[in-house]
Design an enzyme around this catalytic site. Structure first.
Site, mmCIF file in Angstrom:
data_model
loop_
_atom_site.group_PDB
_atom_site.id
_atom_site.type_symbol
_atom_site.label_atom_id
_atom_site.label_comp_id
_atom_site.label_asym_id
_atom_site.label_seq_id
_atom_site.Cartn_x
_atom_site.Cartn_y
_atom_site.Cartn_z
ATOM 1 N N GLY A 1 6.285 6.133 8.094
ATOM 2 C CA GLY A 1 5.643 7.253 7.923
ATOM 3 C C GLY A 1 5.596 8.072 9.521
ATOM 4 O O GLY A 1 6.608 7.870 10.048
ATOM 5 N N SER A 2 4.574 8.393 9.692
ATOM 6 C CA SER A 2 4.289 9.487 11.037
ATOM 7 C C SER A 2 4.226 8.532 12.435
ATOM 8 O O SER A 2 3.811 7.423 12.279
ATOM 9 C CB SER A 2 2.889 10.112 10.855
ATOM 10 O OG SER A 2 1.941 9.338 11.060
ATOM 11 N N LYS B 1 0.800 -1.283 0.054
ATOM 12 C CA LYS B 1 0.142 -0.008 -0.038
ATOM 13 C C LYS B 1 0.954 1.299 -0.003
ATOM 14 O O LYS B 1 1.545 1.727 0.993
ATOM 15 C CB LYS B 1 -0.748 -0.040 1.164
ATOM 16 C CG LYS B 1 -1.708 1.457 1.426
ATOM 17 C CD LYS B 1 -1.799 1.957 2.819
ATOM 18 C CE LYS B 1 -2.312 3.279 2.740
ATOM 19 N NZ LYS B 1 -1.863 4.416 2.043
ATOM 20 N N GLN C 1 0.393 19.871 4.259
ATOM 21 C CA GLN C 1 1.796 19.979 4.974
ATOM 22 C C GLN C 1 2.206 21.357 4.934
ATOM 23 O O GLN C 1 3.117 21.710 5.650
ATOM 24 C CB GLN C 1 2.843 19.024 3.907
ATOM 25 C CG GLN C 1 4.125 18.973 4.363
ATOM 26 C CD GLN C 1 4.349 18.249 5.674
ATOM 27 O OE1 GLN C 1 3.745 17.166 6.062
ATOM 28 N NE2 GLN C 1 5.136 18.857 6.764
ATOM 29 N N GLU D 1 9.286 2.698 10.650
ATOM 30 C CA GLU D 1 10.536 3.908 10.588
ATOM 31 C C GLU D 1 9.604 5.106 10.610
ATOM 32 O O GLU D 1 8.521 5.324 9.714
ATOM 33 C CB GLU D 1 11.112 3.729 9.309
ATOM 34 C CG GLU D 1 11.923 2.555 9.248
ATOM 35 C CD GLU D 1 13.293 2.608 9.989
ATOM 36 O OE1 GLU D 1 13.370 3.676 10.864
ATOM 37 O OE2 GLU D 1 13.956 1.446 10.584
ATOM 38 N N GLU E 1 8.499 17.157 15.049
ATOM 39 C CA GLU E 1 8.867 17.123 13.843
ATOM 40 C C GLU E 1 8.101 17.866 13.020
ATOM 41 O O GLU E 1 6.957 17.935 13.111
ATOM 42 C CB GLU E 1 8.838 15.751 13.318
ATOM 43 C CG GLU E 1 9.402 15.384 11.958
ATOM 44 C CD GLU E 1 9.495 14.128 11.335
ATOM 45 O OE1 GLU E 1 8.434 13.232 11.336
ATOM 46 O OE2 GLU E 1 10.567 13.571 10.858
ATOM 47 N N CYS F 1 12.778 12.068 6.936
ATOM 48 C CA CYS F 1 12.797 11.749 8.436
ATOM 49 C C CYS F 1 14.374 11.818 8.927
ATOM 50 O O CYS F 1 14.385 11.880 9.965
ATOM 51 C CB CYS F 1 12.212 10.630 8.583
ATOM 52 S SG CYS F 1 13.077 9.239 7.626
ATOM 53 N N GLY G 1 2.030 5.332 12.783
ATOM 54 C CA GLY G 1 3.014 3.985 13.087
ATOM 55 C C GLY G 1 2.741 3.290 14.598
ATOM 56 O O GLY G 1 2.581 2.062 14.762
HETATM 57 C C1 UN1 Z 1 17.631 9.208 3.023
HETATM 58 O O1 UN1 Z 1 17.773 10.104 3.827
HETATM 59 O O2 UN1 Z 1 18.545 8.976 2.084
HETATM 60 O O3 UN1 Z 1 11.245 8.705 5.224
HETATM 61 C C2 UN1 Z 1 16.504 8.310 3.205
HETATM 62 C C3 UN1 Z 1 12.416 9.116 5.174
HETATM 63 C C4 UN1 Z 1 13.461 7.989 5.352
HETATM 64 C C5 UN1 Z 1 14.468 7.773 4.238
HETATM 65 C C6 UN1 Z 1 15.533 8.628 4.233
HETATM 66 N N1 UN1 Z 1 12.828 6.528 5.658
HETATM 67 O O4 UN1 Z 1 12.881 10.373 4.844
#
Ligand code: UN1
Length: 480
Positions: free
Chosen positions: A227-228, A174, A330, A249, A382, A283, A232
């Protein structure tokens, strides 16, 4: 012009969906990239059932066939890199050069895991009981639900799909509702590469429908999510309730430390890239620039000069450095934090204003706050936009303490010429990834990716470490 409706891919077929949504170019909201299906509950359940049915044959089938499939996908990504990069820049808003880098990364990920397919090994260990042999092997975890964010529309899908398939799992994928274009293109490539029916399924649509089912349906054995934090946690709670494996992540509030002994150009360049490239929508972006007092003023002077030289414009226009923010919501969030920063007493020295361009898009000039304190909301939450703040500290020890004073722990950076401080920071930074004289964002594709604290949960992604999430260990005792 009648737009082609991009359908979901379920059990080897492009399945007609009842609903669709337009994919809008954030550089030019009049430009519709395409119409993309939104899966309903029945489609998601059908995709899960198809994946389950395909699992026994796929997981026990020829590993050469698996390796060849991934290799073929990688080849097509490379062959179409320019076209895919244009699609990516058009739907997400990162500039063409960055989009090209991301597409290449996706290609390399498939190539890397094509190799890993035929490098799987186990261990044989002598039992404490004489004559008995112990064998440790890995088996695929089953059907994997893959939920990806909008900021890396092809690389993150690739770094989850490639290992999932490589280690013998079936996939229900998804993508983010906001950027289904690259996901659909990737699904089309995987489909035409000859993936067996049901092994790989694409279900585009809303998180509240598709994501919710993927995390709650007992037919999904493991969920990998980027995601967020809020979503998460929900995915993790859903998975924990039914004891499914989960990997998350999420966010970051990554620090970039700049010490007095840093090479000023290096410090400014890594900060500029970390904070603002990809419109700060990573992120791994650095949003807290923690600067010791001796270099503070010259650092800000040079950084703001460089910021002023950045061209914010259409992601596909030659010479653009910073593309638009991804969408209105955003942009609203970025502007809300900029107002909040001012209200909390931070000083906005550069950018932070909405820009008008030829085309209607979500343009925001990169923003820099100075005179900020670690307690301010802009240094705690963030923002996920081109907004960074400078925190002045007296020395390295304070810099390290401030760097670690966060609920997150994904990536961290230090600009210094001191081996002692670099080594100490590397060891004591509470982050999953530490960068010395390099940007906090922009990682390699073949080494572990992930963080600590509120940034990540579960095993690492990427490289050989990906095996941990996508397989489960079997210990066999043999008495011949
Ligand atoms: C990067 O900085 O090369 O969602 C990858 C994101 C991370 C991936 C960053 N999971 O920004």
């Amino acid at each position: 012009m009648q737009q082609q409706l991009h359908q979901n891919f379920i059990n080897g077929e492009w399945a007609k969906a009842a609903q669709a949504a337009p994919n809008i170019n954030p550089s030019n909201t009049a430009d519709v990239v395409g119409e993309y299906a939104r899966a309903d509950e029945a489609q998601v359940r059908a995709a899960i059932a198809a994946a389950r049915a395909a699992f026994p044959a796929w997981s026990r089938g020829s590993i050469q066939a698996r390796a060849d499939l991934l290799d073929k996908v990688g080849n097509e990504i490379f062959a179409r890199k320019d076209e895919l990069a244009t699609l990516l820049a058009r739907e997400e808003g990162k500039v063409k050069g960055e989009a090209l880098g991301e597409v290449m990364r996706a290609g390399y990920l498939f190539k890397f895991f094509a190799g890993e397919v035929v490098r799987q090994a186990g261990e044989v260990i002598a039992s404490v009981r004489p004559g008995v042999k112990v064998e440790i092997t890995r088996e695929p975890v089953g059907v994997v639900g893959i939920i990806t964010p909008w900021n890396f529309p092809i690389a993150i899908p690739a770094w989850k799909i490639a290992p999932a398939l490589a280690y013998g799992n079936c996939v229900v994928f998804k993508p983010a509702d906001l950027v289904p274009g690259c996901a659909w293109a990737l699904a089309d490539i995987i489909a035409r590469a000859g993936v067996p029916n049901g092994v790989f399924n694409l279900v585009m649509g809303r998180g509240s429908v598709v994501g919710e089912i993927l995390s709650t349906d007992p037919g999904i054995d493991a969920v990998t999510f980027t995601g967020s934090v809020a979503t998460g946690k929900r995915v993790a709670a859903n998975c924990a309730a039914r004891l499914a494996k989960v990997q998350l992540e999420m966010g970051g509030k990554n620090p970039q430390v700049v010490l007095d002994d840093a090479d000023l150009d290096v410090a400014v360049n890594v900060s500029l890239q970390s904070a603002f490239f990809s419109t700060g929508q990573r992120c791994t972006a650095a949003s807290r620039l923690i600067v010791t007092q001796g270099i503070h003023d010259s650092f800000i002077k040079k950084l703001t000069e460089k910021m002023r030289a950045l061209k914010v414009d259409d992601a596909l226009k030659d010479g653009t450095d910073i593309g638009p923010v991804v969408d209105q919501s955003q942009l609203d969030q970025d502007l809300k934090y900029i107002e909040l920063g001012k209200k909390e007493g931070a000083k906005l020295v550069e950018g932070g204003v909405q820009l008008k361009k030829d085309k209607q898009g979500f343009y925001l000039s990169p923003a820099l706050f100075v005179d900020t304190t670690p307690k301010m909301t802009i240094n705690r939450e963030e923002i996920f936009g081109p907004v960074a703040s400078v925190i002045r500290v007296k020395d390295y020890d304070e810099a390290l303490a401030v760097a670690n004073d966060t609920a997150f722990g994904l990536s961290s950076g230090i600009a210094t010429t001191s081996l002692k401080h670099a080594e100490h920071f590397k060891r004591n930074s509470a982050a999953g990834m530490v960068m010395v004289n390099l940007p906090t964002a922009g990682v390699d594709y073949h080494v572990p990716f992930g963080g600590r604290k509120g940034s990540s949960y579960g095993p690492r992604e990427q490289g050989r470490y990906a095996v941990e999430f996508y397989t489960t260990v079997k210990t066999a005792y043999i008495n011949p």
